[in-house]
Write an enzyme that holds these catalytic residues in place. Sequence first.
Site, PDB file in Angstrom:
ATOM      1  N   ASP A 209       0.858  -1.181   0.000  1.00  0.00           N
ATOM      2  CA  ASP A 209       0.000   0.000   0.000  1.00  0.00           C
ATOM      3  C   ASP A 209       0.899   1.238   0.000  1.00  0.00           C
ATOM      4  OD1 ASP A 209      -2.182   1.648   0.129  1.00  0.00           O
ATOM      5  OD2 ASP A 209      -2.672   1.215   2.223  1.00  0.00           O
TER       6      ASP A 209
ATOM      7  N   ASP B 265      -2.655   2.554  -6.155  1.00  0.00           N
ATOM      8  CA  ASP B 265      -1.660   2.591  -5.078  1.00  0.00           C
ATOM      9  C   ASP B 265      -1.694   1.378  -4.169  1.00  0.00           C
ATOM     10  OD1 ASP B 265      -4.140   3.190  -4.043  1.00  0.00           O
ATOM     11  OD2 ASP B 265      -3.404   4.684  -2.626  1.00  0.00           O
ATOM     12  N   GLU B 266      -2.329   0.308  -4.599  1.00  0.00           N
ATOM     13  CA  GLU B 266      -2.499  -0.839  -3.705  1.00  0.00           C
ATOM     14  C   GLU B 266      -2.562  -2.125  -4.516  1.00  0.00           C
ATOM     15  OE1 GLU B 266      -5.849  -2.318  -0.400  1.00  0.00           O
ATOM     16  OE2 GLU B 266      -6.102  -0.448  -1.516  1.00  0.00           O
TER      17      GLU B 266
END
Length: 361
Positions: A8, A103-104
């Site tokens: 993350d 973003d993950e």
Amino acid sequence: MRKIIHVDMDAFYASVEQRDNPSYRGKPLVVGGSPNQRGVVAAASYEARKFGIHSAMPSVTAFAKCPGLIFVRPRFDVYREISTSIHAIFKRYSDLVEGVSLDEAYLDVTENRQNIPYASTIARHIKTAIFQETQLTATAGVSINKFLAKMASGQNKPNGLTVILPEDAIAFVEQLPIEKFHGIGEVTAAKMHSLGIHSGADLKERTLSELTHHFGKAGNYYYKIARAEDDRPVEANRVRKSVGAETSFAQDLSDVGQMLQELEQIAQIVEQRLEQHETRGRTLTLKVKFSDYHQITRSKTMLAPISELSTIFEIAKALFESIDLENRSIRLLGISLSNLDNAKQTQVIQLPLFKNAGIIF
């Protein structure tokens, strides 16, 4: 037994803006629309989070909490380019990479390209490579399934690394406050508290029939995670079927004007997510849950795909106004778009489950 890593990025959009503009560094900053335009926060820097500011918060609320707050418009093209570079780093270690958002991501490294025995070692290599190549930090969680890896990555942000070993999994879940569980939101947590469920240990004491009685289909998920169980595979090339957002209200809404204001804020979040994923949709679905937990949906399919805020809100508003509220209050509103028009969509790959006698972290 699998080895799963959840990566993350730390305050991704806001961190990119602070990286690219030195004058923003160390200052409270949000990426999103301005308060004058009734915007919504897409991301908040860690400096802004100290004021209680978070994503999906109305910009006017964020500004009230921090009058010196810096507002920056999203640059999704930049975020996507960086995300592509980060995913290239993931692919150095595994083909089984499931991107949840820009973003993950989850990685299954049970069998990995570099034959590294420890998943924690791979996570350290990934974090180092991300920082060296993007000047951004990431937090990683490592464990035996997706739920535990996700929970681990939330333990030590920013720039952290947490490992939950197989022998520690049940104890970890038992001591976890119920509001910290991934998949349990504020309203559900409040209902669990009213039922005397305050921790993972409390949740584990409830039977499957009790949980499904109180929480419907989600009860089965709660029953499993209370036992540190999650059999969902990491799905590479997963096809996104819909994009949406919903809000559960801490206090039920009874004022129609306030409901429409909340609906507009949700529409703005949906627009941001459509832009983030470079897609549009033809079918808009409005979700309404009343105070008695009765839930209804209304949908409309357009001839052409849409992604603009004005159109999303206009259609959602029309669907909302077609509902007979009968003086009932509302505890949840949601908007989603399906029948997505995205040239980048790829075929779903059915992944095998790895079966190993043992596991090393």
